[in-house]
Design an enzyme around this catalytic site. Structure first.
Site, mmCIF file in Angstrom:
data_model
loop_
_atom_site.group_PDB
_atom_site.id
_atom_site.type_symbol
_atom_site.label_atom_id
_atom_site.label_comp_id
_atom_site.label_asym_id
_atom_site.label_seq_id
_atom_site.Cartn_x
_atom_site.Cartn_y
_atom_site.Cartn_z
ATOM 1 N N HIS A 256 34.563 43.553 25.987
ATOM 2 C CA HIS A 256 34.155 44.756 25.273
ATOM 3 C C HIS A 256 32.729 45.174 25.621
ATOM 4 O O HIS A 256 31.811 44.349 25.688
ATOM 5 C CB HIS A 256 34.240 44.524 23.760
ATOM 6 C CG HIS A 256 35.635 44.388 23.245
ATOM 7 N ND1 HIS A 256 36.583 45.365 23.409
ATOM 8 C CD2 HIS A 256 36.249 43.385 22.560
ATOM 9 C CE1 HIS A 256 37.715 44.973 22.848
ATOM 10 N NE2 HIS A 256 37.540 43.780 22.336
ATOM 11 N N LYS B 69 48.459 11.557 37.636
ATOM 12 C CA LYS B 69 47.006 11.545 37.781
ATOM 13 C C LYS B 69 46.515 12.982 37.774
ATOM 14 O O LYS B 69 46.963 13.805 38.578
ATOM 15 C CB LYS B 69 46.612 10.868 39.094
ATOM 16 C CG LYS B 69 45.228 10.245 39.081
ATOM 17 C CD LYS B 69 45.201 8.989 38.227
ATOM 18 C CE LYS B 69 44.045 8.075 38.589
ATOM 19 N NZ LYS B 69 44.078 6.827 37.803
ATOM 20 N N GLN C 72 47.062 47.677 28.199
ATOM 21 C CA GLN C 72 48.476 47.363 28.423
ATOM 22 C C GLN C 72 49.045 48.202 29.566
ATOM 23 O O GLN C 72 49.799 47.697 30.407
ATOM 24 C CB GLN C 72 49.284 47.612 27.146
ATOM 25 C CG GLN C 72 49.049 46.594 26.045
ATOM 26 C CD GLN C 72 47.962 47.001 25.071
ATOM 27 O OE1 GLN C 72 47.010 47.688 25.453
ATOM 28 N NE2 GLN C 72 48.095 46.590 23.813
ATOM 29 N N PHE D 72 40.689 55.376 24.820
ATOM 30 C CA PHE D 72 41.461 54.654 23.796
ATOM 31 C C PHE D 72 41.433 55.475 22.522
ATOM 32 O O PHE D 72 40.399 55.584 21.859
ATOM 33 C CB PHE D 72 40.884 53.260 23.552
ATOM 34 C CG PHE D 72 41.777 52.406 22.681
ATOM 35 C CD1 PHE D 72 43.065 52.105 23.076
ATOM 36 C CD2 PHE D 72 41.320 51.911 21.472
ATOM 37 C CE1 PHE D 72 43.900 51.316 22.277
ATOM 38 C CE2 PHE D 72 42.138 51.128 20.662
ATOM 39 C CZ PHE D 72 43.433 50.835 21.070
ATOM 40 N N THR E 88 49.766 5.691 38.518
ATOM 41 C CA THR E 88 49.012 6.933 38.683
ATOM 42 C C THR E 88 47.972 6.793 39.791
ATOM 43 O O THR E 88 47.627 7.773 40.449
ATOM 44 C CB THR E 88 48.325 7.362 37.369
ATOM 45 O OG1 THR E 88 47.351 6.392 36.994
ATOM 46 C CG2 THR E 88 49.351 7.528 36.259
ATOM 47 N N ASP E 89 47.475 5.569 40.012
ATOM 48 C CA ASP E 89 46.543 5.366 41.111
ATOM 49 C C ASP E 89 47.216 5.640 42.450
ATOM 50 O O ASP E 89 46.581 6.148 43.392
ATOM 51 C CB ASP E 89 45.994 3.941 41.076
ATOM 52 C CG ASP E 89 44.837 3.740 42.035
ATOM 53 O OD1 ASP E 89 43.768 4.349 41.820
ATOM 54 O OD2 ASP E 89 45.005 2.985 43.012
ATOM 55 N N ARG F 195 35.370 55.467 28.179
ATOM 56 C CA ARG F 195 34.891 54.128 27.846
ATOM 57 C C ARG F 195 34.881 53.229 29.083
ATOM 58 O O ARG F 195 35.499 53.531 30.117
ATOM 59 C CB ARG F 195 35.770 53.484 26.777
ATOM 60 C CG ARG F 195 37.176 53.136 27.239
ATOM 61 C CD ARG F 195 37.890 52.232 26.244
ATOM 62 N NE ARG F 195 39.223 51.860 26.739
ATOM 63 C CZ ARG F 195 39.982 50.917 26.217
ATOM 64 N NH1 ARG F 195 39.558 50.229 25.171
ATOM 65 N NH2 ARG F 195 41.175 50.623 26.722
#
Length: 310
Positions: free
Chosen positions: A259, A12, A231, A166, A57-58, A183
């Site tokens: 960005h 579930k 990174q 960068f 599932t119940d 930046r």
């Protein structure tokens, strides 16, 4: 052509379990979205429709709510451990249970400055506002012998408005991006980390403290890293968690770049340099998607790479 049954599971999904704990006049909320997946001796239900080995599932749904009442919810991890152990140990046909949980945090609304005796006044401790920083995650898997406990978060959006560069990247005939020495670095983090606790023979971590401390180290590393690439920042965040939390052996990040590009205001006779306090436009698509796993030395990776990516 003959066919055979491959990997399968059932359960579930997205049971919305909200537990209120009353400590006198002060109330506490645990607000969970719980998904149960079970696997085991289930060939017959696929091949010929026999439900003899199926727990409905119940029933799994009902168990989620009953366990919240019977045992409480100390933490998402502890609650998931109780559920996973129950489904495997109580049902001979079920050999593996995976409990995946999202937790939505709430905090008490601050009291009124006027000291008035009405809802919102200082003595009222049962009013909450939903926290908006991130969604907490947990996944507990149990196979009858060993547990695997993953914790994590998603949608934790962070930004450094400077201390990021960068440049020096590969350039070819399709490159239009300009190098940037000041930046904005912003991302919305999704991350899972794996605990080295696997059985009751070990001392169980304090799941609440472990989560708060892991998040703290992620944020501190983001703040303190002068970033030359996203990174590099991810690696520093993961290393900080591994080096400071002995119960965590592996952490995986998915970090979409949020960005922010400096708007060209030269047509209006305006400079728009970062050092002067620039104006940016925020682009939501397309975006760079940076992912990485950081491990304790000597540990094998076990977090699936597709748990965090698109």
């Amino acid at each position: 052509m003959p066919t055979i049954l491959g990997q399968n599971q059932y359960g579930k999904a997205e049971n919305r379990v909200v537990k209120i704990t009353r400590d006198g006049d002060t109330h506490h909320i645990k607000d969970l979205n719980v998904s149960v997946a079970l696997s085991g001796d289930l060939d017959d239900v696929h091949y010929n429709g026999s439900n003899a080995n199926c727990l409905p599932t119940d029933t799994t749904k009902n168990t989620c709510f009953a366990f919240a009442k019977e045992y409480g919810i100390e933490s998402a991890e502890q609650y998931g451990i109780h559920l996973a152990r129950h489904f495997v140990d109580s049902q001979p046909s079920i050999h593996r249970a995976r409990i995946r949980i999202e937790e939505y945090s709430w905090e008490h609304i601050g009291g009124s400055d006027s000291n008035a005796k009405f809802i919102g006044a200082d003595e009222v401790k049962h009013s909450f506002v939903r926290k908006g920083q991130e969604t907490r995650l947990a996944q507990i898997t149990y196979d009858g012998e060993k547990f695997e406990v993953l914790s994590g978060l998603k949608d934790l959006t962070v930004m450094n408005s400077t201390n990021s560069e960068f440049w020096g990247y590969i350039k070819d005939k399709y490159t239009t991006l300009q190098e940037d020495y000041d930046r904005i670095l912003a991302t919305s983090l999704s991350t899972w980390w794996r605990h080295n606790w696997t059985s009751d023979e070990q001392r169980m971590p304090s799941w609440e403290r472990s989560y708060e401390q892991a998040k703290k180290h992620i944020l501190h590393a983001f703040v303190e890293t002068y970033s030359l690439s996203l990174q590099q920042t991810l690696y520093q965040m993961g290393s900080r968690v591994i080096n400071n939390r002995s119960e965590i052996d592996e952490i995986r990040f998915s970090a979409p770049n949020k960005h922010h590009f400096r708007q060209d205001l030269s047509p209006f006779g305006l400079d728009n340099e970062a050092k002067d306090g620039a104006v940016y436009y925020a682009a939501d698509r397309p975006y760079g998607l940076i992912e990485a796993t950081i491990l304790r030395d000597g540990v094998e990776p076990k977090i699936p790479v597709d748990m965090t990516n698109l």
